[in-house]
Motif scaffolding. Sequence first.
Motif, PDB file in Angstrom:
ATOM      1  N   MET A   1      25.816  27.997  25.448  1.00 19.31           N
ATOM      2  CA  MET A   1      24.908  26.917  25.742  1.00 19.31           C
ATOM      3  C   MET A   1      23.708  27.026  24.820  1.00 19.31           C
ATOM      4  N   GLN A   2      23.066  25.904  24.591  1.00 19.62           N
ATOM      5  CA  GLN A   2      21.863  25.860  23.770  1.00 19.62           C
ATOM      6  C   GLN A   2      20.687  25.392  24.609  1.00 19.62           C
ATOM      7  N   PHE A   3      19.503  25.838  24.228  1.00 18.91           N
ATOM      8  CA  PHE A   3      18.260  25.341  24.814  1.00 18.91           C
ATOM      9  C   PHE A   3      17.622  24.527  23.709  1.00 18.91           C
ATOM     10  N   ARG A   4      17.580  23.214  23.916  1.00 17.23           N
ATOM     11  CA  ARG A   4      17.188  22.327  22.833  1.00 17.23           C
ATOM     12  C   ARG A   4      16.414  21.125  23.368  1.00 17.23           C
ATOM     13  N   ILE A   5      15.435  20.720  22.593  1.00 13.57           N
ATOM     14  CA  ILE A   5      14.725  19.474  22.847  1.00 13.57           C
ATOM     15  C   ILE A   5      14.721  18.740  21.514  1.00 13.57           C
ATOM     16  N   GLY A   6      15.404  17.623  21.472  1.00 10.81           N
ATOM     17  CA  GLY A   6      15.540  16.893  20.217  1.00 10.81           C
ATOM     18  C   GLY A   6      16.267  17.748  19.192  1.00 10.81           C
ATOM     19  N   LYS A   7      15.629  17.958  18.058  1.00  9.20           N
ATOM     20  CA  LYS A   7      16.229  18.767  16.992  1.00  9.20           C
ATOM     21  C   LYS A   7      15.763  20.220  17.021  1.00  9.20           C
ATOM     22  N   ILE A   8      14.935  20.575  17.985  1.00  9.04           N
ATOM     23  CA  ILE A   8      14.379  21.926  18.058  1.00  9.04           C
ATOM     24  C   ILE A   8      15.185  22.753  19.047  1.00  9.04           C
ATOM     25  N   SER A   9      15.701  23.886  18.587  1.00 10.30           N
ATOM     26  CA  SER A   9      16.490  24.791  19.429  1.00 10.30           C
ATOM     27  C   SER A   9      15.815  26.143  19.541  1.00 10.30           C
ATOM     28  N   ALA A  10      15.928  26.761  20.720  1.00 18.20           N
ATOM     29  CA  ALA A  10      15.462  28.132  20.891  1.00 18.20           C
ATOM     30  C   ALA A  10      16.434  29.048  20.164  1.00 18.20           C
ATOM     31  N   LYS A  11      15.902  30.141  19.616  1.00 17.01           N
ATOM     32  CA  LYS A  11      16.725  31.074  18.850  1.00 17.01           C
ATOM     33  C   LYS A  11      16.606  32.483  19.417  1.00 17.01           C
ATOM     34  N   CYS A  12      17.646  33.246  19.230  1.00 15.12           N
ATOM     35  CA  CYS A  12      17.658  34.657  19.616  1.00 15.12           C
ATOM     36  C   CYS A  12      16.583  35.385  18.823  1.00 15.12           C
ATOM     37  N   SER A  13      15.847  36.255  19.479  1.00 12.23           N
ATOM     38  CA  SER A  13      14.778  36.993  18.802  1.00 12.23           C
ATOM     39  C   SER A  13      15.321  38.061  17.851  1.00 12.23           C
ATOM     40  N   SER A  14      16.592  38.387  17.980  1.00 13.71           N
ATOM     41  CA  SER A  14      17.177  39.413  17.108  1.00 13.71           C
ATOM     42  C   SER A  14      17.962  38.855  15.933  1.00 13.71           C
ATOM     43  N   CYS A  15      18.771  37.816  16.184  1.00 12.96           N
ATOM     44  CA  CYS A  15      19.673  37.355  15.117  1.00 12.96           C
ATOM     45  C   CYS A  15      19.542  35.865  14.777  1.00 12.96           C
ATOM     46  N   ASP A  16      18.639  35.151  15.437  1.00 13.65           N
ATOM     47  CA  ASP A  16      18.397  33.725  15.195  1.00 13.65           C
ATOM     48  C   ASP A  16      19.533  32.798  15.627  1.00 13.65           C
ATOM     49  N   SER A  17      20.492  33.298  16.379  1.00 12.99           N
ATOM     50  CA  SER A  17      21.548  32.432  16.901  1.00 12.99           C
ATOM     51  C   SER A  17      20.939  31.457  17.907  1.00 12.99           C
ATOM     52  N   THR A  18      21.545  30.305  18.064  1.00  5.23           N
ATOM     53  CA  THR A  18      21.068  29.322  19.043  1.00  5.23           C
ATOM     54  C   THR A  18      22.013  29.200  20.236  1.00  5.23           C
ATOM     55  N   GLN A  19      23.005  30.082  20.321  1.00  4.15           N
ATOM     56  CA  GLN A  19      23.983  30.039  21.412  1.00  4.15           C
ATOM     57  C   GLN A  19      23.704  31.158  22.413  1.00  4.15           C
ATOM     58  N   PHE A  20      23.673  30.804  23.707  1.00  3.94           N
ATOM     59  CA  PHE A  20      23.385  31.762  24.765  1.00  3.94           C
ATOM     60  C   PHE A  20      24.408  31.663  25.886  1.00  3.94           C
ATOM     61  N   LYS A  21      24.519  32.765  26.648  1.00  2.00           N
ATOM     62  CA  LYS A  21      25.368  32.813  27.833  1.00  2.00           C
ATOM     63  C   LYS A  21      24.490  33.147  29.033  1.00  2.00           C
ATOM     64  N   ALA A  22      24.780  32.502  30.158  1.00  2.00           N
ATOM     65  CA  ALA A  22      24.021  32.768  31.383  1.00  2.00           C
ATOM     66  C   ALA A  22      24.533  34.042  32.043  1.00  2.00           C
ATOM     67  N   ASP A  23      23.651  34.731  32.742  1.00  2.00           N
ATOM     68  CA  ASP A  23      24.041  35.890  33.539  1.00  2.00           C
ATOM     69  C   ASP A  23      24.507  35.354  34.890  1.00  2.00           C
ATOM     70  N   PRO A  24      25.796  35.467  35.223  1.00  2.00           N
ATOM     71  CA  PRO A  24      26.306  34.875  36.466  1.00  2.00           C
ATOM     72  C   PRO A  24      25.725  35.488  37.731  1.00  2.00           C
ATOM     73  N   GLU A  25      25.159  36.695  37.629  1.00  2.00           N
ATOM     74  CA  GLU A  25      24.588  37.342  38.819  1.00  2.00           C
ATOM     75  C   GLU A  25      23.080  37.197  38.892  1.00  2.00           C
ATOM     76  N   ASP A  26      22.500  36.551  37.926  1.00  2.00           N
ATOM     77  CA  ASP A  26      21.049  36.374  37.900  1.00  2.00           C
ATOM     78  C   ASP A  26      20.697  35.068  38.596  1.00  2.00           C
ATOM     79  N   TYR A  27      19.527  35.013  39.190  1.00  2.00           N
ATOM     80  CA  TYR A  27      19.060  33.796  39.844  1.00  2.00           C
ATOM     81  C   TYR A  27      18.528  32.824  38.812  1.00  2.00           C
ATOM     82  N   SER A  28      18.399  31.580  39.203  1.00  2.00           N
ATOM     83  CA  SER A  28      17.837  30.595  38.284  1.00  2.00           C
ATOM     84  C   SER A  28      16.322  30.598  38.408  1.00  2.00           C
TER      85      SER A  28
END
Length: 80
Positions: A1-28
């Motif tokens: 999943m991506q976190f994006r508003i318009g053309k701006i995407s959040a990036k990983c602080s380590s590798c600059d990837s824009t793709q993330f996975k949710a933690d299924p056991e974590d709360y929202s």
Amino acid sequence: MQFRIGKISAKCSSCDSTQFKADPEDYSGPLARFYCAVCGTAMQYADLIAQIGKQAAPRPKEGRAAQRKRAHSKGGTVRR
């Protein structure tokens, strides 16, 4: 999943990837953790959204002198 508003995407602080996975056991919510789909770095939802906000924030305006200089160098006119 991506976190994006318009053309701006959040990036990983380590590798600059824009793709993330949710933690299924974590709360929202703002403290929810998401993991980079490439390197596995954990990041909080609030930090990802804040990163987008910083990228989207308006840039500081140039001084009037710089604006006049640029207008003259392009052959434009300056109104006062």
